[in-house]
Design a protein around this motif. Sequence first.
Motif, PDB file in Angstrom:
ATOM      1  N   GLY A 160       0.798  -1.220   0.000  1.00 19.66           N
ATOM      2  CA  GLY A 160       0.000   0.000   0.000  1.00 19.66           C
ATOM      3  C   GLY A 160       0.828   1.265   0.000  1.00 19.66           C
ATOM      4  O   GLY A 160       0.463   2.255   0.649  1.00 19.66           O
ATOM      5  N   LEU A 161       1.936   1.267  -0.768  1.00 18.98           N
ATOM      6  CA  LEU A 161       2.835   2.419  -0.766  1.00 18.98           C
ATOM      7  C   LEU A 161       2.228   3.642  -1.433  1.00 18.98           C
ATOM      8  O   LEU A 161       2.757   4.750  -1.298  1.00 18.98           O
ATOM      9  CB  LEU A 161       4.154   2.055  -1.462  1.00 18.98           C
ATOM     10  N   ASP A 162       1.142   3.429  -2.179  1.00 20.14           N
ATOM     11  CA  ASP A 162       0.494   4.554  -2.870  1.00 20.14           C
ATOM     12  C   ASP A 162      -0.736   5.074  -2.136  1.00 20.14           C
ATOM     13  O   ASP A 162      -1.508   5.863  -2.691  1.00 20.14           O
ATOM     14  CB  ASP A 162       0.117   4.148  -4.287  1.00 20.14           C
ATOM     15  N   ALA A 163      -0.932   4.664  -0.901  1.00 23.39           N
ATOM     16  CA  ALA A 163      -2.083   5.133  -0.123  1.00 23.39           C
ATOM     17  C   ALA A 163      -2.047   6.648   0.029  1.00 23.39           C
ATOM     18  O   ALA A 163      -1.027   7.228   0.427  1.00 23.39           O
ATOM     19  CB  ALA A 163      -2.100   4.468   1.254  1.00 23.39           C
ATOM     20  N   GLY A 164      -3.153   7.291  -0.310  1.00 28.30           N
ATOM     21  CA  GLY A 164      -3.247   8.744  -0.202  1.00 28.30           C
ATOM     22  C   GLY A 164      -2.555   9.493  -1.325  1.00 28.30           C
ATOM     23  O   GLY A 164      -2.518  10.731  -1.308  1.00 28.30           O
ATOM     24  N   LYS A 165      -2.031   8.786  -2.312  1.00 27.45           N
ATOM     25  CA  LYS A 165      -1.321   9.410  -3.428  1.00 27.45           C
ATOM     26  C   LYS A 165      -2.204   9.406  -4.673  1.00 27.45           C
ATOM     27  O   LYS A 165      -3.128   8.604  -4.802  1.00 27.45           O
ATOM     28  CB  LYS A 165      -0.029   8.643  -3.730  1.00 27.45           C
ATOM     29  N   ASN A 166      -1.905  10.289  -5.619  1.00 22.99           N
ATOM     30  CA  ASN A 166      -2.514  10.188  -6.933  1.00 22.99           C
ATOM     31  C   ASN A 166      -1.999   8.926  -7.615  1.00 22.99           C
ATOM     32  O   ASN A 166      -0.831   8.558  -7.430  1.00 22.99           O
ATOM     33  CB  ASN A 166      -2.136  11.379  -7.807  1.00 22.99           C
ATOM     34  N   PRO A 167      -2.835   8.270  -8.414  1.00 21.26           N
ATOM     35  CA  PRO A 167      -2.285   7.170  -9.213  1.00 21.26           C
ATOM     36  C   PRO A 167      -1.246   7.719 -10.182  1.00 21.26           C
ATOM     37  O   PRO A 167      -1.348   8.862 -10.631  1.00 21.26           O
ATOM     38  CB  PRO A 167      -3.505   6.613  -9.956  1.00 21.26           C
ATOM     39  N   GLN A 168      -0.244   6.912 -10.469  1.00 19.39           N
ATOM     40  CA  GLN A 168       0.750   7.336 -11.452  1.00 19.39           C
ATOM     41  C   GLN A 168       0.100   7.385 -12.828  1.00 19.39           C
ATOM     42  O   GLN A 168      -0.764   6.573 -13.150  1.00 19.39           O
ATOM     43  CB  GLN A 168       1.932   6.363 -11.476  1.00 19.39           C
ATOM     44  N   TYR A 190       2.692  14.483  -6.618  1.00 16.67           N
ATOM     45  CA  TYR A 190       1.547  13.873  -5.943  1.00 16.67           C
ATOM     46  C   TYR A 190       1.378  12.395  -6.287  1.00 16.67           C
ATOM     47  O   TYR A 190       0.574  11.699  -5.665  1.00 16.67           O
ATOM     48  CB  TYR A 190       0.262  14.636  -6.277  1.00 16.67           C
ATOM     49  N   SER A 191       2.132  11.903  -7.279  1.00 18.07           N
ATOM     50  CA  SER A 191       2.052  10.489  -7.631  1.00 18.07           C
ATOM     51  C   SER A 191       3.226   9.678  -7.088  1.00 18.07           C
ATOM     52  O   SER A 191       3.306   8.471  -7.341  1.00 18.07           O
ATOM     53  CB  SER A 191       1.991  10.322  -9.156  1.00 18.07           C
ATOM     54  N   LEU A 192       4.131  10.322  -6.359  1.00 23.64           N
ATOM     55  CA  LEU A 192       5.243   9.578  -5.782  1.00 23.64           C
ATOM     56  C   LEU A 192       4.719   8.653  -4.689  1.00 23.64           C
ATOM     57  O   LEU A 192       4.051   9.093  -3.756  1.00 23.64           O
ATOM     58  CB  LEU A 192       6.275  10.525  -5.170  1.00 23.64           C
ATOM     59  N   PRO A 193       5.012   7.351  -4.758  1.00 19.11           N
ATOM     60  CA  PRO A 193       4.616   6.457  -3.666  1.00 19.11           C
ATOM     61  C   PRO A 193       5.541   6.660  -2.470  1.00 19.11           C
ATOM     62  O   PRO A 193       6.533   7.406  -2.556  1.00 19.11           O
ATOM     63  CB  PRO A 193       4.823   5.068  -4.276  1.00 19.11           C
ATOM     64  N   ARG A 194       5.206   6.035  -1.358  1.00 16.82           N
ATOM     65  CA  ARG A 194       6.184   5.978  -0.267  1.00 16.82           C
ATOM     66  C   ARG A 194       7.394   5.226  -0.790  1.00 16.82           C
ATOM     67  O   ARG A 194       7.262   4.143  -1.334  1.00 16.82           O
ATOM     68  CB  ARG A 194       5.591   5.295   0.962  1.00 16.82           C
ATOM     69  N   THR A 195       8.559   5.821  -0.630  1.00 15.22           N
ATOM     70  CA  THR A 195       9.749   5.312  -1.305  1.00 15.22           C
ATOM     71  C   THR A 195      10.667   4.493  -0.396  1.00 15.22           C
ATOM     72  O   THR A 195      11.820   4.242  -0.737  1.00 15.22           O
ATOM     73  CB  THR A 195      10.553   6.474  -1.901  1.00 15.22           C
ATOM     74  N   GLY A 212      -6.478  16.056  -8.687  1.00 15.59           N
ATOM     75  CA  GLY A 212      -6.526  14.602  -8.725  1.00 15.59           C
ATOM     76  C   GLY A 212      -6.443  14.109 -10.155  1.00 15.59           C
ATOM     77  O   GLY A 212      -6.458  14.881 -11.119  1.00 15.59           O
ATOM     78  N   VAL A 213      -6.357  12.806 -10.310  1.00 14.06           N
ATOM     79  CA  VAL A 213      -6.254  12.210 -11.635  1.00 14.06           C
ATOM     80  C   VAL A 213      -6.683  10.755 -11.528  1.00 14.06           C
ATOM     81  O   VAL A 213      -6.631  10.158 -10.444  1.00 14.06           O
ATOM     82  CB  VAL A 213      -4.800  12.331 -12.162  1.00 14.06           C
ATOM     83  N   HIS A 214      -7.136  10.186 -12.628  1.00 12.83           N
ATOM     84  CA  HIS A 214      -7.508   8.778 -12.681  1.00 12.83           C
ATOM     85  C   HIS A 214      -6.383   7.982 -13.342  1.00 12.83           C
ATOM     86  O   HIS A 214      -5.574   8.538 -14.090  1.00 12.83           O
ATOM     87  CB  HIS A 214      -8.800   8.582 -13.475  1.00 12.83           C
ATOM     88  N   PRO A 215      -6.340   6.665 -13.136  1.00 12.58           N
ATOM     89  CA  PRO A 215      -5.390   5.856 -13.911  1.00 12.58           C
ATOM     90  C   PRO A 215      -5.664   6.028 -15.403  1.00 12.58           C
ATOM     91  O   PRO A 215      -6.807   6.217 -15.828  1.00 12.58           O
ATOM     92  CB  PRO A 215      -5.692   4.422 -13.452  1.00 12.58           C
ATOM     93  N   ASP A 216      -4.633   5.939 -16.201  1.00 15.87           N
ATOM     94  CA  ASP A 216      -4.745   6.224 -17.634  1.00 15.87           C
ATOM     95  C   ASP A 216      -5.837   5.412 -18.320  1.00 15.87           C
ATOM     96  O   ASP A 216      -6.598   5.941 -19.139  1.00 15.87           O
ATOM     97  CB  ASP A 216      -3.410   5.941 -18.328  1.00 15.87           C
ATOM     98  N   TYR A 217      -5.917   4.126 -18.014  1.00 17.18           N
ATOM     99  CA  TYR A 217      -6.837   3.256 -18.737  1.00 17.18           C
ATOM    100  C   TYR A 217      -8.297   3.644 -18.520  1.00 17.18           C
ATOM    101  O   TYR A 217      -9.160   3.312 -19.334  1.00 17.18           O
ATOM    102  CB  TYR A 217      -6.607   1.794 -18.349  1.00 17.18           C
ATOM    103  N   GLN A 218      -8.595   4.363 -17.443  1.00 12.56           N
ATOM    104  CA  GLN A 218      -9.979   4.741 -17.167  1.00 12.56           C
ATOM    105  C   GLN A 218     -10.481   5.857 -18.087  1.00 12.56           C
ATOM    106  O   GLN A 218     -11.685   6.129 -18.135  1.00 12.56           O
ATOM    107  CB  GLN A 218     -10.132   5.146 -15.704  1.00 12.56           C
TER     108      GLN A 218
END
Length: 590
Positions: A244-252, A355-360, A464-470
């Motif tokens: 869950g490293l992307d929790a609270g982040k924008n999707p890449q 805003y799309s950086l996951p916890r690193t 905010g942003v959605h994943p590309d495929y959406q």
Amino acid sequence: MSTAGSSTTAANGAHLSPLTGLPGADRTARIGRVGGVNLNASGVEREEFEVDVLFVGAGAASLASAITLQRLAQAKGQELSILILEKAEDIGYHTLSGAVMDPRAMQELFPDFLEQGCPVESEVTFDCVDVLFAGGGKFRLKGALVPPQFKNHGNYIVSLYKVVRWLKDQAEELGIDIYAGFAASEVLYDGDRVVGVQTRDSGLAKDGSQKGNFEPGMNVKARATVFAEGTRGSLTKGLISKLGLDAGKNPQIWETGIKEIWSIPEERGKQMLGSVIHTALHPLGTRGYGGGWIYGQKDNKLSIGFVVGLDHPDAKLDPHALFVQWKQHPALAELLEGGKIERYGAKTIPGGGYYSLPRTYGDGFMLIGDCAGFVNMARLKGIHLAMKSGMLAAEALIDALAADDTSAGKLKRYEELVEGSWIKAELWGVRNFRQAFAEGFFAGSIDAGLQMITGGRGLKARRGVHPDYQYTERIDKSLLTKPTFDDGLSLDKLTDVYHSGAVHEEDQPSHLVITDPDICVTRCTEEFGNPCQNFCPAAVYEWTERSAKDGVMINASNCVHCKTCDVADPYQVIEWTVPEGGGGPKYIDM
């Protein structure tokens, strides 16, 4: 049995590390003699090898990180075993970038990098933006009219392949072990703690049976594992999801870049040396995000390419076709006239920004470079950010190793260093840039202008942003068309793939896995027209008359490792995994 720091001496007196010194089958046999033996759940015996720090991937980020770490260790009198594993047959073969390098990180790592021989094609001597029109015309922005993010004086045109090869030499001089041809296929865990990786088995037939040359992958254990897989790394993807490293982040969000190297007539080549030209508008118009580049290199060569956002709504989105249409514009056609193609390649680019950086970081691991998303899409640059992220990771890691504590609590120092560095300052200043264009070209352009005035904020504090495929719309809304191809300027995908040097062992399980094939021949055919046959820039996915019954034909040997399929598939049923070590493109001089 631990072999950390172990070594031997060859007959000629040369120092050999446990993982270097012997080519081909002999060096594989050597690996099989180091470390202990582990019998896993599948009953396959796997050799184990232990090091202090393991880097997965041998790009600019990992090499800069390993060099910094070794320097710090030597300054502190610490002896570390540092190993870099690379899936490509040779270092640099899977490295692809435009590339114009902001030298900031390189100057910090090697203040005299030019004097030491770091290869550069040219310092930038001219930059401009050409707005291309569908009718064949263009309007040039130059001088004061060039947007700030496209001003490149003080930067260097480079072949990232050459730069990475040079960094590899510097790392090896420091005693760092770098090993090509070993593809890391699984993350090894102890609970949620990363303890290393397992390399991919070789010598498996397409049906998964063992051939006569079968070699099981080995378990490489480490006190700390640094993931530097590059864009859309398969292990990084799984790690982010599992923990869950992307929790609270924008999707890449992602772009796909298509690149060719051309040789052009000498007089024109001399005129172009040091030039950086970016293009806008054609052939995308105002319906999607993207643009082109033209960089003048040594020896009458041009680096040319086109980038398109994978959030484009058209189900027939084909980055390669757009690239060909871009080359067919008179501005490009005239420049390339009388020239010939030398190389081809493609890759995805993480464009989401801050805003799309996951916890690193986490227990036993760090993420650096493109696999973490350290790219400034407003400038179309990431080399300097990738290198700096690796250098900061090394600063945090040296203290953690000295304390014998590579827990998440200790490695959090890496995030703190990033937040206090010029990485944060640069990415914060464009934190809403790419997301704004998800609302359309005009809305994005207006907001991008406001962001320059408001320090990166724009109309919204956080977009905010959605994943590309959406964003993909149904096939009946498609407007994109295919270009015509020829043997000169407008090469088709298969011809371009030939120029990528892509080679894979044919008789092996496909590294491109469709987890739900039924969706492909039912819903996807009806709703999206099987877009994999369009968005893949290497003609991997082929639909024939039999496909309605048998499904897509996967030409995995064509794959150039761009990961577009993994990103753009509207049902997310395509999984890109690593092939046997050594397989893939050969991006020499790219």
